[in-house]
Design an enzyme around this catalytic site. Structure first.
Site, PDB file in Angstrom:
ATOM      1  N   GLY A 109       9.068  -3.914   4.534  1.00  0.00           N
ATOM      2  CA  GLY A 109       8.995  -3.174   3.270  1.00  0.00           C
ATOM      3  C   GLY A 109      10.362  -2.595   2.960  1.00  0.00           C
ATOM      4  O   GLY A 109      10.496  -1.503   2.410  1.00  0.00           O
TER       5      GLY A 109
ATOM      6  N   GLY B  86      11.397  -1.372  -0.668  1.00  0.00           N
ATOM      7  CA  GLY B  86      10.599  -0.357  -1.343  1.00  0.00           C
ATOM      8  C   GLY B  86      11.304   0.984  -1.446  1.00  0.00           C
ATOM      9  O   GLY B  86      12.460   1.129  -1.042  1.00  0.00           O
ATOM     10  N   GLN B  87      10.578   1.964  -1.977  1.00  0.00           N
ATOM     11  CA  GLN B  87      11.184   3.272  -2.240  1.00  0.00           C
ATOM     12  C   GLN B  87      11.783   3.874  -0.960  1.00  0.00           C
ATOM     13  O   GLN B  87      12.952   4.269  -0.942  1.00  0.00           O
ATOM     14  CB  GLN B  87      10.143   4.239  -2.826  1.00  0.00           C
TER      15      GLN B  87
ATOM     16  N   ASP C 151      10.736  -8.227   3.611  1.00  0.00           N
ATOM     17  CA  ASP C 151       9.984  -7.753   2.453  1.00  0.00           C
ATOM     18  C   ASP C 151       9.442  -8.969   1.718  1.00  0.00           C
ATOM     19  O   ASP C 151      10.054 -10.040   1.742  1.00  0.00           O
ATOM     20  CB  ASP C 151      10.912  -6.950   1.518  1.00  0.00           C
ATOM     21  N   ILE C 152       8.352  -8.763   1.039  1.00  0.00           N
ATOM     22  CA  ILE C 152       7.768  -9.856   0.244  1.00  0.00           C
ATOM     23  C   ILE C 152       8.693 -10.236  -0.916  1.00  0.00           C
ATOM     24  O   ILE C 152       8.617 -11.328  -1.457  1.00  0.00           O
ATOM     25  CB  ILE C 152       6.355  -9.447  -0.233  1.00  0.00           C
TER      26      ILE C 152
ATOM     27  N   TYR D  77      -6.777   4.537  -0.440  1.00  0.00           N
ATOM     28  CA  TYR D  77      -5.493   4.709   0.262  1.00  0.00           C
ATOM     29  C   TYR D  77      -5.634   5.731   1.393  1.00  0.00           C
ATOM     30  O   TYR D  77      -5.191   5.497   2.527  1.00  0.00           O
ATOM     31  CB  TYR D  77      -4.461   5.164  -0.770  1.00  0.00           C
TER      32      TYR D  77
ATOM     33  N   LYS E 101      -5.145   5.301   5.402  1.00  0.00           N
ATOM     34  CA  LYS E 101      -4.166   6.080   6.174  1.00  0.00           C
ATOM     35  C   LYS E 101      -4.846   6.817   7.330  1.00  0.00           C
ATOM     36  O   LYS E 101      -4.309   6.879   8.438  1.00  0.00           O
ATOM     37  CB  LYS E 101      -3.419   7.064   5.266  1.00  0.00           C
TER      38      LYS E 101
ATOM     39  N   ILE F 273       7.240  11.631  -2.274  1.00  0.00           N
ATOM     40  CA  ILE F 273       8.683  11.549  -2.021  1.00  0.00           C
ATOM     41  C   ILE F 273       9.438  11.293  -3.322  1.00  0.00           C
ATOM     42  O   ILE F 273       9.124  10.361  -4.064  1.00  0.00           O
ATOM     43  CB  ILE F 273       8.987  10.480  -0.963  1.00  0.00           C
TER      44      ILE F 273
HETATM   45  N1  SER Z   1       3.032   9.375  -2.766  1.00  0.00           N
HETATM   46  C1  SER Z   1       1.847   8.679  -2.368  1.00  0.00           C
HETATM   47  C2  SER Z   1       0.999   8.340  -3.528  1.00  0.00           C
HETATM   48  O1  SER Z   1       1.086   9.020  -4.519  1.00  0.00           O
HETATM   49  C3  SER Z   1       1.049   9.515  -1.401  1.00  0.00           C
HETATM   50  O2  SER Z   1       1.395   9.204  -0.106  1.00  0.00           O
HETATM   51  O3  SER Z   1       0.226   7.449  -3.443  1.00  0.00           O
END
Ligand code: SER
Length: 307
Positions: free
Chosen positions: A9, A12-13, A33-34, A138, A142, A168
Site C-alpha cells: 500500500g 496510499g495516504q 501497491d495495486i 471497517y 479492524k 490522519i
Molecule cells: N480515517 C479512517 C476513516 O475515516 C479511520 O481509520 O475511515
C-alpha cells in the site's frame, strides 16, 4: 546488515509518506501497491495485497525482514462494498501473519483504527480496554484484525505491532474513502474556492493527528524493544480533537473569506459512532508516544501546502 522493509500500500495516504521516512533513514524500502507496475530494479511491485504467493515471492527474493501492511479499504467505502472490504482487510493481514509465522519475515506493522470503537463505547478519553462493539464493516475488520494480531503473537510468537490510528491529516497524498477525509478536503477547497460543504455536522468531534506525528509514532513503536510492548492487539492513539466547525474557525483566521456549509450524509452515522478523545497513556508510557504538531501548526501547514 541493514534491514529490508516492504511497504504494502506504498502509494496510499500513509504508505507514501512512510516510504519517504524509511528511505530518509537509509533503510532499503520495497514498494508494493495495486497502482504500481512491477519493476524489481526499482524495488517496486504491482501487488494485490491479498495475493499470498506473490507476497511470498517478494519476501524471499529480497530477504525482507519487516512488512508494513498499509493497504486497506477505509470506512466509507467499506460500507458500500462489505465483502470486498472484509476480503482485502482480513486476507491481506492473515497472509502476512502466516508468512511471519513461517519465518519468511521477522516483524509486522498493521494499522488498526479508532473505528474499532462503537456507539456504546465511552466517548471521552476512551480507555484502551473498554466496550468495543464496532458498528461499521471497517471497524469490524479492524477489531477482528487486532484479535488475529494478538493470537499470532501469543500462539506463534509473531512480532506484530499495531496502532489504532486516529483520522490522519496530510497534504502529500489524499486519503480515499474514509470518514475523516473531510479534514483534508476542507483545506484544498479553502485554498481553491474559499468554501467547503462538509458531509459531517459542525460539532461532530473525532480524534485526528497530523501525518508527521503518525509516522513518528509508527517508527517509534517499531523500533521499541519487544519487552516494552505490552499491547499486542493495538495501541490507543489520541491526538487533536477536531470538528468541522473548529477547523473552519482556524482556517478563517488565515482566510477571513472562508465559508463552511453542512450537508451531512451516510458518513455522519459512522463519525457519530466513534470516540471524541482517546486515552493513550499506555502508548506514552510503553514507548514514548507524543504529539508534536498542534492544531494551529497543522492548519498553517495544510493551508500552505494544499493545492
Ligand atoms: N480515517 C479512517 C476513516 O475515516 C479511520 O481509520 O475511515
Amino acid at each position: 546488515m541493514p534491514t529490508t522493509v516492504l511497504v504494502i500500500g506504498s502509494e496510499g495516504q500513509i504508505g507514501s509518506e512512510l516510504c519517504e521516512a524509511l528511505s530518509a533513514k537509509k533503510i532499503e524500502v520495497i514498494r508494493a501497491d495495486i497502482k504500481l507496475e512491477t519493476a524489481p530494479e526499482k524495488l517496486q511491485y504491482h501487488l494485490e495485497a491479498s495475493d499470498k504467493d506473490a507476497l511470498r515471492y517478494i519476501l524471499e527474493k529480497h530477504k525482507v525482514e519487516t512488512v508494513y501492511l498499509m493497504a486497506a479499504m477505509l470506512s466509507a467505502t467499506s460500507e458500500k462494498f462489505p465483502e470486498k472490504a472484509w476480503h482485502l482487510n482480513m486476507q491481506s493481514l492473515l497472509n502476512v501473519l502466516d508468512l511471519a509465522k513461517e519465518k519468511y519475515l521477522m516483524k509486522v506493522f498493521w494499522p488498526s483504527s479508532i473505528a474499532v470503537f462503537g456507539p456504546d463505547t465511552p466517548k471521552n478519553n476512551t480507555p484502551q480496554e473498554t466496550i468495543i462493539n464496532p458498528s461499521t464493516v471497517y471497524g469490524i475488520s479492524k477489531r477482528a484484525g487486532e484479535l488475529w494480531c494478538s493470537y499470532y503473537h501469543q500462539v506463534h510468537g509473531v512480532d506484530v505491532r499495531s496502532l489504532r490510528y486516529p483520522g490522519i491529516i496530510s497534504h502529500k497524498t489524499a486519503p480515499g474513502g474514509g470518514t475523516t477525509d473531510y479534514a483534508v478536503e476542507i483545506f484544498s477547497q479553502a485554498n481553491r474556492t474559499k468554501q467547503y460543504n462538509s458531509f459531517i455536522k459542525a460539532p461532530t468531534t473525532t480524534p485526528m493527528i497530523y501525518m508527521s506525528d503518525a509516522i513518528d509514532a509508527t517508527l517509534t513503536l517499531m523500533n521499541a524493544p519487544a519487552e516494552n510492548i505490552s499491547i499486542r492487539t493495538s495501541y490507543n492513539l489520541g491526538g487533536l480533537m477536531i470538528s468541522p466547525e473548529k477547523l473552519a474557525k482556524h482556517i478563517k483566521k488565515q482566510l477571513p473569506d472562508f465559508e463552511i456549509s453542512y450537508t451531512p450524509d451516510y458518513r455522519q452515522k459512522i463519525a457519530d459512532s466513534w470516540p471524541e478523545s482517546i486515552d493513550d497513556r499506555i502508548a506514552r508510557n510503553d514507548w514514548g508516544y507524543h504529539v508534536s504538531v498542534d492544531l494551529e501548526q497543522m492548519v498553517s501547514i495544510m493551508l500552505a501546502n494544499c493545492l
